[in-house]
Design a protein around this motif. Structure first.
Motif, mmCIF file in Angstrom:
data_model
loop_
_atom_site.group_PDB
_atom_site.id
_atom_site.type_symbol
_atom_site.label_atom_id
_atom_site.label_comp_id
_atom_site.label_asym_id
_atom_site.label_seq_id
_atom_site.Cartn_x
_atom_site.Cartn_y
_atom_site.Cartn_z
ATOM 1 N N GLU A 1 27.563 11.791 -0.706
ATOM 2 C CA GLU A 1 26.522 11.643 0.476
ATOM 3 C C GLU A 1 26.554 11.058 1.500
ATOM 4 O O GLU A 1 26.517 11.202 2.958
ATOM 5 C CB GLU A 1 24.701 11.483 -0.265
ATOM 6 C CG GLU A 1 24.516 10.297 -0.610
ATOM 7 C CD GLU A 1 23.618 10.056 -1.535
ATOM 8 O OE1 GLU A 1 22.964 10.562 -2.110
ATOM 9 O OE2 GLU A 1 23.377 8.638 -1.571
ATOM 10 N N ARG A 2 27.007 9.989 1.472
ATOM 11 C CA ARG A 2 27.549 9.343 2.425
ATOM 12 C C ARG A 2 29.041 8.876 2.813
ATOM 13 O O ARG A 2 29.570 8.013 1.886
ATOM 14 C CB ARG A 2 26.941 8.328 2.043
ATOM 15 C CG ARG A 2 26.826 7.717 3.493
ATOM 16 C CD ARG A 2 26.097 6.572 3.985
ATOM 17 N NE ARG A 2 25.433 5.632 3.302
ATOM 18 C CZ ARG A 2 25.661 3.934 3.661
ATOM 19 N NH1 ARG A 2 25.934 4.083 4.825
ATOM 20 N NH2 ARG A 2 25.643 3.157 2.822
ATOM 21 N N LEU A 3 29.612 8.974 3.580
ATOM 22 C CA LEU A 3 31.637 8.284 3.707
ATOM 23 C C LEU A 3 31.081 8.493 5.794
ATOM 24 O O LEU A 3 31.126 8.573 6.346
ATOM 25 C CB LEU A 3 32.131 9.751 3.980
ATOM 26 C CG LEU A 3 33.513 9.406 4.253
ATOM 27 C CD1 LEU A 3 34.170 7.696 3.256
ATOM 28 C CD2 LEU A 3 34.895 10.390 4.034
ATOM 29 N N MET A 4 30.520 6.616 5.965
ATOM 30 C CA MET A 4 30.479 6.528 7.170
ATOM 31 C C MET A 4 31.833 5.713 7.675
ATOM 32 O O MET A 4 32.554 5.164 7.379
ATOM 33 C CB MET A 4 29.766 4.884 7.112
ATOM 34 C CG MET A 4 28.523 5.361 6.508
ATOM 35 S SD MET A 4 27.895 6.625 7.829
ATOM 36 C CE MET A 4 28.097 5.597 9.392
ATOM 37 N N VAL A 5 32.253 6.373 8.650
ATOM 38 C CA VAL A 5 33.670 6.889 9.123
ATOM 39 C C VAL A 5 33.786 5.858 10.879
ATOM 40 O O VAL A 5 32.236 6.124 11.156
ATOM 41 C CB VAL A 5 34.598 7.653 9.812
ATOM 42 C CG1 VAL A 5 35.158 7.668 7.774
ATOM 43 C CG2 VAL A 5 33.925 9.400 9.631
#
Length: 360
Positions: A354-358
């Motif tokens: 639900e979250r892949l901070m890049v």
């Protein structure tokens, strides 16, 4: 095999057994008649859609529905989307924020929902509604779903159906070069899809056409960022390894329609069997060093799209989206890197972030 006591399920983990059950016609998706119970009144709108979904049906209804859909959902029509997928990928990269961003919301979700909307002919302005309706409806498959989830799914199914009913009627009067028009026109042995079957089929294609692909994009980008150099392999091999290594669906269920001997284990008639797809894809008897992400491994079919009668009808589209979008994303953003711990969603049978901070 093992018994999952918490859910009262028989679970199958090996590649050989999962593959065998998926292809064995003594197992199927339809609940045996003596186990069927009428749905609770508040869930009726959801099950009205489910009743005509080929995902939940067996022959002869499944054969008829899938045959009609395949007449419209052709490989040529899918392949023709390649330039659109490429242009949309570039457009989404152009619109990315300068600072850290969640890849799922800015790229992973937008790409597949836009493509499936264009394919069906649904206005792209409906994308947010499609995502909202889909997210609510798939929560009905959570084993410990709440009344609140059921109400939300029923509301979504009702709103989704009402929209499509009006849109299908519009397409009957004003045909266009889109999948809904071709589904209306599709005919086999003198039979066409009814309005209710069209609604269920469009909802299935919209939901399945983006839900799993969103997870595959997120899981795939994470795997590629965790394994520098993996994109040097041929892109079709990269996509297959992404599907094997971190599939978007944990499990798919079947019911035994007879007493069946599977690998020396008797599965009794009426038993619901949960096929653990990721476990099968990580079976060391089927894949050498399966815990390694290795696009260079010897080709072997994974089970992420299923097998047999219910093999995913959207597999060619999902593969194409990944094969086109991933090279563009990594070519345009060569410095892409993860900036925070990835967060997996708690969705029971789906498996995705639900979250892949890049950041660039």
């Amino acid at each position: 095999m093992f018994h999952w006591a918490e859910y009262g399920k028989t679970c199958v983990t090996s590649y050989a057994a999962v593959n065998a059950i998926l292809r064995d016609r003594r197992f199927g998706r339809e609940v045996p008649w003596d186990q069927q119970t009428p749905p609770a009144p508040h869930t009726a709108p959801f099950y009205a859609v489910d009743a005509h979904s080929m995902l939940e049906l067996e022959p002869p209804r499944h054969t008829r529905l899938r045959g009609l859909v395949m007449r419209a959902f052709t490989s040529r029509r899918i392949a023709a989307l390649t330039p659109e997928i490429a242009q949309l990928s570039h457009d989404l990269v152009d619109a990315l924020p300068d600072g850290p961003f969640n890849l799922l919301t800015h790229f992973g979700q937008r790409l597949p929902v836009t493509i499936i909307a264009r394919l069906l002919g649904v206005p792209e302005s409906m994308s947010d509604d499609l995502l909202r309706w889909s997210n609510a409806m798939v929560k009905m498959y959570i084993a410990t779903r709440s009344r609140e989830m059921e109400d939300a799914a029923a509301d979504a199914a009702r709103d989704f159906s009402d929209f499509l009913r009006g849109y299908i009627e519009q397409r009957r009067n004003q045909p266009a070069d889109d999948l809904i028009t071709h589904l209306i026109a599709a005919e086999e042995a003198g039979e066409k899809l009814s309005t209710e079957e069209l609604i269920s089929t469009c909802i299935l294609l919209l939901n399945a056409g983006h839900e799993a692909t969103v997870h595959t994009i997120g899981n795939g980008v994470k795997a590629l960022l965790d394994h520098p150099g993996a994109m040097a392999a041929p892109i079709d091999a990269v996509v297959e390894e992404i599907m094997r290594f971190d599939p978007p669906l944990h499990m798919f269920s079947r019911y035994a329609y007879d007493d069946v001997d599977v690998m020396g284990q008797i599965i009794l008639k009426g038993t619901e069997v949960s096929l653990l797809l990721a476990a099968a894809n990580h079976d060391p008897r089927a894949f050498d060093r399966p815990e390694m992400f290795n696009p260079q491994r010897a080709p072997k079919p994974n089970l992420s799209f299923g097998a047999g009668l219910h093999f995913c009808i959207g597999a060619p589209l999902a593969r194409l989206e990944l094969q086109v979008a991933l090279p563009i994303l990594f070519d345009r953003l060569p410095g892409l890197h993860i900036v925070d711990r990835p967060v997996f969603a708690d969705t029971y049978h789906f498996h995705g972030l639900e979250r892949l901070m890049v950041a660039r």
